[in-house]
Design an enzyme around this catalytic site. Structure first.
Site, short mmCIF file in Angstrom:
data_model
loop_
_atom_site.label_atom_id
_atom_site.label_comp_id
_atom_site.label_asym_id
_atom_site.label_seq_id
_atom_site.Cartn_x
_atom_site.Cartn_y
_atom_site.Cartn_z
N ASP A 494 0.86 -1.17 0.00
CA ASP A 494 0.00 0.00 0.00
C ASP A 494 0.90 1.23 0.00
OD1 ASP A 494 -2.39 1.54 0.26
OD2 ASP A 494 -1.95 1.77 2.39
N ASP A 693 -1.33 -0.93 6.05
CA ASP A 693 -1.53 -0.45 7.42
C ASP A 693 -2.95 0.01 7.71
OD1 ASP A 693 -1.63 1.91 5.93
OD2 ASP A 693 -0.77 3.09 7.55
N ASP A 697 -6.95 -2.45 3.92
CA ASP A 697 -6.02 -3.50 3.53
C ASP A 697 -6.34 -4.84 4.19
OD1 ASP A 697 -4.45 -1.62 2.08
OD2 ASP A 697 -3.48 -1.00 3.94
#
Length: 811
Positions: A494, A693, A697
């Site tokens: 990410d 994080d 996700d």
């Protein structure tokens, strides 16, 4: 386990609603029920159209004491509480759009963590591996696992007895100077509660494995404990059956301590395993905890009331005040506000919401008041869908122990066959007393093959490795993560909070012709002192870092989504995007090339105007972590392919990716898109790690072969992941990969030790050397060999504490 619906056999949709005990986000949506429903006495399961409580939306059975006739229709209720609410104000629950309700939750289903295909409506043990079944959807209530509590109680109450019988067996003859009177009887009394009470669940699982023709570790444990204890009882009650050669210190040797120690060690292992397994539900509990408990509903007459979230229905008008969470997914009807959606979308900046815009349940309304119309409730909300995706991804993972179970199944059969051959071989063909020799040797076979070393092989390596990993900033959730990490060849990362810091920071200031940069920053920070926007905080923080003297604005006005305006020292100031500049009739084109260059590298740009004249621009961006470039280079050197997938805009994502040398980039992806990307790569034969994080996700983290969470991220991401990097440093991924290689190698060595001891010990215990040496392997020596195998395994595993991971950064 408490359920939202208490089901019974044959009544899969029946039962009564208990709102205070619901362990799911409520997914019912109420509508007026069909008055042509089931007649009195008809069960809900047999009805073609179950009744729906118009207050809470739950499916309910016909109860004469819980129904009201209103305007020609009969309404049924799950409880007197709902019926009283309806009676007080029927219009509040009936004036809604006729939208089909969401599907009501079914009863809790229990499944095996190792065999997801095993599913049943009641708790129990897996018929294949004996492992305790877990609910597919855990409760938000923090209840202790009943099996964990049971094992803990058995372990605590019997551990002193195990210690006592072990000390007595080791030193009893020394205490008395030759032989403690009635020592065998004392050991029998001490060990019986340990074996028959504390070890009873193991015997049940062992019997179940035989009944289901699925031999596993419980078969070995129950046979080993039963053999050691049974032999010892016979030796205590009828010592005359044994030859004099089996007498030691004036009595026939017994092995109560072996049986008790096996039970206590197995209980301890189960306690540690159950505690670790309970963490798999932490992610879902964290997600369920995000939803607000109540919502503020606006009635038809304009009055407002606070109601439980489970009573929100599609079409309700809800008020969301500043600082409150948005209760459900819906559309804004009135008001403007900045809504913090970072918890679900990963976007670092609040999003301005105006009438017509969509809002997501569980996001935070930062500033103004909003009136929204609920459109998705219960299981239809984005939060509930993420919950379902995380649960599904967790259940779909193949655990590491599956191969070990297959091997153990064959091992059990081989050991039992050898023990039986030993018994009958000696009994039929051995010297007198042949059957006593056969029995003793068969017991020796079972004792030396007892799976202590086999059971310790993996857990000891994991315990040593995880301790070492923690000192290097890496937390592994389970053994499966350690095994899988060494195979990873593709890693999805990410952007926000993983590659970048995850918070806006001042980038640069550019002054227009005739102005100084510090003047631009001072004016912008002065006017932004009254703003709560994160971008404003970054600007003010930079001005204070430079010790600039800020003026107090005389007036201040925030224009949501486009910037701020105000008066400073009698002059009109405007700070915002091109839309605000156009409103103020400011020509922003002279700085357009510079602004475009900044946007190309992922920065947010704001123009500053003073008295209708362009003064300059300020750029704020989410900076890349200092360790990110080195970490990505290390991962590439280790042979991994790096892929970026972020919820940020495509332009920003591509700009950051270009800066970091990432070739594969996916922008504006939703949680389900990340999950689909992981699945697509896995279908291509890739072993995928996902690093993130945010809550967005979580599904991908759970579905990936290895999910890697930043320790600086959300609890949900951490709980969904298999590996957590404590400091959020991607360089630790390479270290964790090397640690994985070392740990798996150590586990294989341990398994090798265990099997070598069994391969050598079992034939000796069976008496293969007797024709040549005239010697038999006493069960006492078998127990010693079993202990030595365990000591070897533990000693080898402890080497990981000082060597695993080392200081290398590649694997």
């Amino acid at each position: 386990m408490k359920h939202a619906l208490h089901t019974h056999p044959g009544h899969q949709h029946g039962g009564h609603c208990h709102h205070s005990h619901s362990n799911h986000l409520h997914i019912g949506a109420g509508t007026a029920v069909d008055p042509e429903g089931p007649s009195d006495g008809q069960t809900l399961a047999s009805a073609e159209k179950p009744y729906t409580d118009p207050v809470c939306g739950m499916k309910v059975a016909d109860r004469s004491d819980r129904r009201i006739e209103h305007e020609g229709s009969v309404y049924h209720f799950c409880s007197m509480k709902c019926m009283d609410k309806f009676r007080a104000d029927p219009a509040a629950y009936l004036q809604r759009d006729e939208i089909p309700p969401a599907e009501a939750p079914a009863g809790t289903i229990f499944t095996c963590p190792m065999h997801p295909e095993i599913q049943q409506p009641t708790p129990g043990n897996c018929p294949k591996c004996g492992m305790a079944l877990e609910p597919m959807m855990p409760s938000l209530e923090d209840e202790d696992n009943p099996e964990l509590a049971d094992f803990r109680r058995r372990f605590r109450w019997t551990l002193p007895l195990t210690i006592a019988v072990t000390l007595l067996a080791m030193a009893g003859h020394r205490i008395s100077g030759g032989g403690l009177a009635y020592q065998s009887w004392i050991e029998l009394v001490l060990s019986t509660p340990v074996v028959l009470w504390a070890g009873w669940p193991f015997f049940l699982r062992g019997a179940q494995s035989i009944r289901n023709r699925s031999p596993n570790m419980w078969t070995l444990i129950s046979l080993g404990v039963g053999a050691a204890y049974g032999y010892s009882v016979v030796a205590t009650l009828a010592p005359g059956l044994f030859p004099a050669t089996f007498a030691e210190h004036g009595r026939i040797g017994v092995y109560y301590e072996a049986a008790a120690v096996i039970v206590s060690l197995t209980l301890l292992g189960q306690i540690l395993e159950l505690r670790a397994r309970s963490q798999t539900s932490a992610a879902i509990k964290s997600l369920l905890g995000l939803a607000p408990k109540t919502a503020r509903r606006i009635r038809a007459d304009g009055t407002e009331e606070d109601i439980e979230l489970s009573h929100v229905h599609i079409g309700d008008l809800l008020r969301v005040r500043p600082g409150e969470k948005v209760p459900v997914d819906g559309t804004v009807l009135e008001g403007e506000s900045a809504v913090d959606e970072a918890m679900l979308t990963g976007e670092p900046l609040p999003v301005t919401k105006r009438p017509g815009d969509k809002v997501i349940g569980a996001t935070i309304n930062a500033s103004g008041s909003l009136v929204i119309r609920s459109e998705r409730v219960g299981s239809q909300t984005m939060l509930s869908q993420i919950v379902q995706m995380v649960a599904q991804a967790q259940r779909s993972r193949a655990p590491m122990q599956r191969l070990a179970d297959v091997v153990a199944g064959y091992f059990v059969v081989v050991v039992v066959v050898i023990a039986l051959l030993t018994l009958f071989g000696w009994g039929l063909f051995g010297p007198e007393p042949s059957w006593v020799y056969g029995f003793v040797n068969a017991v020796a076979v079972l004792i030396i093959a007892c799976p202590c070393a086999l059971g310790l092989a993996t857990p000891m390596s994991i315990m040593a490795a995880t301790g070492r990993a923690a000192t290097q900033g890496v937390l592994f959730r389970d053994a499966a993560a350690i095994e899988a990490m060494r195979k990873v060849d593709t890693i999805i990362v990410d952007k926000t909070g993983t590659l970048t810091e995850g918070r806006p920071a001042f980038d640069r200031v550019i002054a227009a012709s005739g102005f100084q940069e510090e003047d631009v920053l001072r004016i912008a920070a002065s006017i932004d002192q009254g703003s709560e926007h994160p971008l404003a905080h970054a600007i003010v923080a930079e001005a204070r870092r430079r010790n600039l003297a800020l003026d107090k604005p005389e007036t201040f006005e925030s224009s949501s989504g486009i910037g701020v305006r105000g008066k400073l020292n009698g002059q009109q100031v405007a700070l915002g995007n091109t839309a605000l500049m156009d409103i103020e009739k400011v020509d922003w084109r002279p700085l357009q090339p510079a602004a475009e260059d900044l946007r190309q590298v992922g920065a947010s740009v704001m123009y500053l105007a003073l008295q209708g004249k362009l003064v300059g621009l300020i750029a704020v961006s989410d900076p890349v972590k200092q360790t990110t470039p080195e970490a990505l280079a290390t991962l590439r050197d280790a042979g991994m392919t790096v892929v970026m997938a972020t919820g940020d805009g495509v332009t920003t994502a591509q700009a950051v990716a270009a800066k970091l040398g990432i070739a594969q980039v996916y922008g504006e992806v939703k949680p389900q898109d990340k999950l689909a990307l992981v699945e697509r790569l896995q279908q291509q034969g890739r072993v995928v790690a996902m690093a993130g994080d945010g809550i967005n996700d979580a599904p991908a983290l759970a579905k990936a072969n290895v999910g890697i969470a930043m320790g600086t991220g959300t609890d949900v991401a951490i709980n969904s992941a298999h590996v957590t990097l404590i400091k959020g440093d991607l360089r630790a991924i390479a270290r964790s990969r090397l640690l994985s290689l070392e740990t798996v190698r150590n586990m294989r060595q341990n398994l090798g030790f265990a099997f070598v001891y069994n391969a050598l010990g079992i034939p000796l215990a069976a008496g293969v050397l007797y024709p040549f040496t005239g010697q038999l392997l006493s069960p006492m020596i078998a127990a010693l060999a079993m202990s030595l195998s365990s000591v070897s395994v533990i000693g080898n595993a402890l080497r990981l504490r000082g060597t695993a991971g080392g200081t290398k950064e590649t694997g």
